[in-house]
Enzyme design. Structure first.
Site, PDB file in Angstrom:
ATOM      1  N   HIS A 183      -0.846  -2.402  -3.627  1.00 47.06           N
ATOM      2  CA  HIS A 183      -1.124  -2.281  -5.064  1.00 47.06           C
ATOM      3  C   HIS A 183      -0.199  -3.146  -5.909  1.00 47.06           C
ATOM      4  CE1 HIS A 183      -3.974   0.618  -3.876  1.00 47.06           C
ATOM      5  NE2 HIS A 183      -3.201   1.680  -3.843  1.00 47.06           N
ATOM      6  N   HIS A 240      -7.341   4.164  -9.534  1.00 46.24           N
ATOM      7  CA  HIS A 240      -7.056   4.976  -8.345  1.00 46.24           C
ATOM      8  C   HIS A 240      -7.256   6.472  -8.634  1.00 46.24           C
ATOM      9  CE1 HIS A 240      -5.393   5.927  -4.465  1.00 46.24           C
ATOM     10  NE2 HIS A 240      -5.019   4.668  -4.250  1.00 46.24           N
ATOM     11  N   GLU A 300     -12.473   3.541  -4.693  1.00 45.14           N
ATOM     12  CA  GLU A 300     -11.872   2.452  -5.450  1.00 45.14           C
ATOM     13  C   GLU A 300     -12.726   1.196  -5.326  1.00 45.14           C
ATOM     14  OE1 GLU A 300      -7.585   2.299  -4.113  1.00 45.14           O
ATOM     15  OE2 GLU A 300      -8.362   4.020  -2.960  1.00 45.14           O
TER      16      GLU A 300
END
Length: 351
Positions: free
Chosen positions: A107, A177, A315
């Protein structure tokens, strides 16, 4: 329609975090926080019209900055998911990133999600959040801005429009998320939810769940959600692309073309009747069922705790580690003077 603003909390460093709440004519509502531009709560009706919060999260704002608690509802950038060896190249130039998960980057290193975003009301049912990242921050090239417009409609659709710009050739893989639990019941995991994913292939991974560049068919495996079935039916079956005891944390390659706005997945909770259809123009969706979260956790919202398999994330994204497979995976670089745009919708109904 109405939009309200209130103080959510104060971070350890003294920064105030605000909540913007959009409420539609049905009483459904979403609250967006300025920390990470995240979805803090989302109330949707069940088949009897009773409202329930269908996403995980926390009452204490500082808990959102703990990466071990799973990026609950937060926006992710510059690049969601995994990047092998915490580095990539563009036109022969190497860029080194934070190795925040072993030897790889998860991320984008986390900064985007755990910092404050600017927010503004735009219309009676929309707010926009924005984050600027200077050239070289966390190793990424270019002065980079990401804006996300959240819109809640009277049809109980939550629409996320992403706008990304950069003054150098760079990369982006934006997502949210958020973890869903359509039961809105703190005692239930998502193993009883029914799921369908419109994908015939998934990205093969190695022992670290990093993509190998191979796309494999889901047919005949525990990865197959082309026909709806309960998440818990096969989640603990041994399989090469799934870590024992964790369950699903995999990218699905959607059957539609990249750029085509179409359905990606459908999630359904039989007891409440709530149904969620996910639509996107991106080529992939990561199915993650909270298998890395603690088995017991005292943190959450009220009696709703963030814990093992308590929520499911869907996602929408480019495939993980696309920066190393730009010729194999559908992918698009961010270029100066051209804004990158993508849209995801969460469409709620009750049956």
């Amino acid at each position: 329609m109405s939009i309200s603003k209130k103080l959510f909390g104060t971070l350890p460093g003294g920064e105030d975090v605000y909540l913007y709440t959009i409420t539609n004519k049905n009483g459904a509502q979403v609250s967006i926080q300025t920390l990470g531009g995240g979805i803090q709560s989302l109330y949707m009706p069940d088949r009897n019209g009773a409202m329930g919060d269908v996403v995980l999260g926390f009452d204490n704002v500082s808990d959102y900055q703990d990466p071990d608690l799973g990026y609950q509802g937060l926006l992710v950038g510059r690049f969601a998911n995994r990047i092998r060896n915490a580095q990539f190249e563009i036109d022969g130039e190497k860029y080194n990133l934070p190795a925040n998960q072993g030897s790889w980057t998860l991320h984008g290193g986390g900064r985007f999600s755990f910092s404050l975003w600017e927010a503004a009301v735009c219309g009676e049912n929309s707010i926009t959040v924005a984050k600027f990242s200077p050239d070289g921050e966390d190793g990424f090239p270019g002065n980079f801005t990401m804006r996300v417009k959240y819109t809640l409609t009277d049809e109980n659709v939550l629409r996320l429009e992403y706008f990304v710009s950069c003054d150098k050739k760079s990369v982006a893989n934006p997502t949210n998320h958020v973890y869903f639990n359509l039961s809105a019941d703190p005692k239930k995991t998502i193993e009883g939810h029914t799921l369908q994913i419109d994908a015939s292939y998934f990205t093969e991974t190695d022992s670290q769940q990093l993509p190998t560049g191979v796309l494999s068919p889901v047919a005949g495996t525990m990865m197959d959600f082309t026909c709806p079935h309960k998440i818990g039916d096969r989640i603990d079956e041994p399989f090469r692309a799934v870590i024992d005891g964790v369950g699903y944390d995999n990218n699905y390659c959607l059957d539609k073309k990249y750029g085509e706005f179409a359905r990606a997945a459908v999630l359904y909770d039989e007891e409440s009747g709530r149904r969620l259809a996910v639509y996107t123009d991106l080529p992939g969706v990561q199915l993650y069922c909270g298998g890395w979260l603690a088995g017991s956790c005292g943190k959450g919202k009220g009696n709703s705790k963030v814990s093992f398999r308590r929520g499911v994330a869907l996602e929408t994204q480019f495939y993980p580690d696309s920066v190393h497979f730009p010729d194999k995976f559908p992918f698009e670089y961010i270029c100066p003077g051209k804004e990158f745009k993508t849209v995801t919708e969460f469409r709620f109904t009750a049956e």
